[in-house]
Design a protein around this motif. Structure first.
Motif, PDB file in Angstrom:
ATOM      1  N   UNK B 168       0.938  -1.265   0.019  1.00  0.00           N
ATOM      2  CA  UNK B 168      -0.225   0.084  -0.088  1.00  0.00           C
ATOM      3  C   UNK B 168       0.807   1.233  -0.150  1.00  0.00           C
ATOM      4  N   UNK B 180       1.191  -2.059   9.749  1.00  0.00           N
ATOM      5  CA  UNK B 180       0.909  -0.708   9.662  1.00  0.00           C
ATOM      6  C   UNK B 180       2.083   0.102   8.840  1.00  0.00           C
ATOM      7  N   UNK B 181       1.313   0.872   8.062  1.00  0.00           N
ATOM      8  CA  UNK B 181       1.861   1.634   7.231  1.00  0.00           C
ATOM      9  C   UNK B 181       1.935   3.288   7.801  1.00  0.00           C
ATOM     10  N   UNK B 182       3.086   3.828   7.570  1.00  0.00           N
ATOM     11  CA  UNK B 182       3.229   5.345   8.159  1.00  0.00           C
ATOM     12  C   UNK B 182       3.996   6.066   6.909  1.00  0.00           C
ATOM     13  N   UNK B 194       5.089   3.249  17.661  1.00  0.00           N
ATOM     14  CA  UNK B 194       4.548   2.133  17.503  1.00  0.00           C
ATOM     15  C   UNK B 194       5.040   0.847  17.607  1.00  0.00           C
TER      16      UNK B 194
END
Lengths: 198, 198
Positions: B168, B180-182, B194
């Motif tokens: 993503x 999780x994407x940041x 995180x």
């Protein structure tokens, strides 16, 4: 001379919700006076060929934004629910904000509209939703609505949106300090520091 | 089990320069192990219809980004000069990075390439510029270049870019912690926090 900053926001903007929640306290701590400036992103996005929110046009970016908002709101202890419709029409709320800024209930109204949209999933384009928010703030809704639909206020919002474009604003929230533009909730502290030191 | 994070960067990305400068110290302080992952934004942008950097396609956004970089680099004490060509081709530098990550000189090489591009205005697509950087790091340039142009490394970079899309990722820098994407240099601290707590 007091240090000053302009806070430019659009009611459909998720990250503007965060800025509207935080800017009051942060600016007070920094000793910076804030002018709240609602504007519409629609005409600005249309000028660069977008007929919808970029978060809808670019799905990967949209998916990311909603997850990012989930995490940030949890982090800041703010209520958040992904609205069932996005983006919602902030035209009437923006006009009411201009009335509220002149009458002293502007910032509280702005925060309540953001919570209605992004915490309570209410249609902020609906006059009854806005009337109910005004009533909760102790503002007579019919009188405020009458002023908000006057040609003076309509023109004022239009002029403000045109000024946003002239200032180079291309998204929300944006902060203007002198000739400097800062974009995004994550630039709020940088903008305040700039206002303090320039 | 050690806390881990993936750092995804593209050599044409200005904000990735900031992340490459900061991630080493911040991650050490946070006790988080970082895997450095070069990838190419070109195929990802092309998939959403962009044939150029969005900072070139959308001039207001581009003007803002350069000014923002000026201010941020001044703030962080990092050298910065707007490059005379943008975006520059990071293909060879990315392949070399994959070699360097296996041989221990990866992070230092990445930082040197960013400085060449964004502080010294050198063409990081040019083999001589890259050779000179390698020599400065005590790496034998011809041997590194040979490995970097092997089909194994070419395929590895291609696979990594495809994995970025699967994850993503739509911009750089990006940080992956678990699922999780940041996105963005301004999410580095959030991503590290995180990693520490999840």
């Amino acid at each position: 001379m007091p240090k000053t900053m302009e806070f430019w926001f659009e009611f459909a903007s998720t990250y503007s919700y965060l800025a509207a929640e935080h800017i009051g306290d942060r600016a007070r701590q920094a000793g910076v006076e804030v002018t709240w400036r609602p504007f519409l992103l629609g005409p600005i996005f249309a000028a660069q060929g977008w007929r919808d929110s970029p978060f809808n046009i670019y799905p990967a970016k949209g998916r990311y934004m909603w997850r990012d908002m989930d995490r940030l709101c949890a982090h800041y202890g703010l209520p958040f629910r992904k609205p069932s419709a996005f983006p919602r029409n902030g035209l009437m709320a923006s006009r009411l904000t201009l009335v509220g800024m002149a009458e002293g209930w502007g910032p509280a109204f702005v925060q309540a509209v953001y919570r209605a949209n992004f915490a309570d999933d209410l249609d902020i384009g609906n006059a009854e939703v806005l009337s109910s928010i005004l009533t909760d703030l102790g503002v007579q809704p019919d009188a405020a609505m009458d002023k908000a639909t006057s040609s003076a206020i309509k023109e004022s919002l239009k002029a403000q949106t045109e000024r946003a474009m002239t200032l180079g604003i291309f998204g929300a929230p944006s902060f203007i300090v002198g000739a400097e533009l800062f974009w995004g909730h994550d630039r709020l502290d940088h903008a305040l520091a700039w206002a303090q030191t320039h």
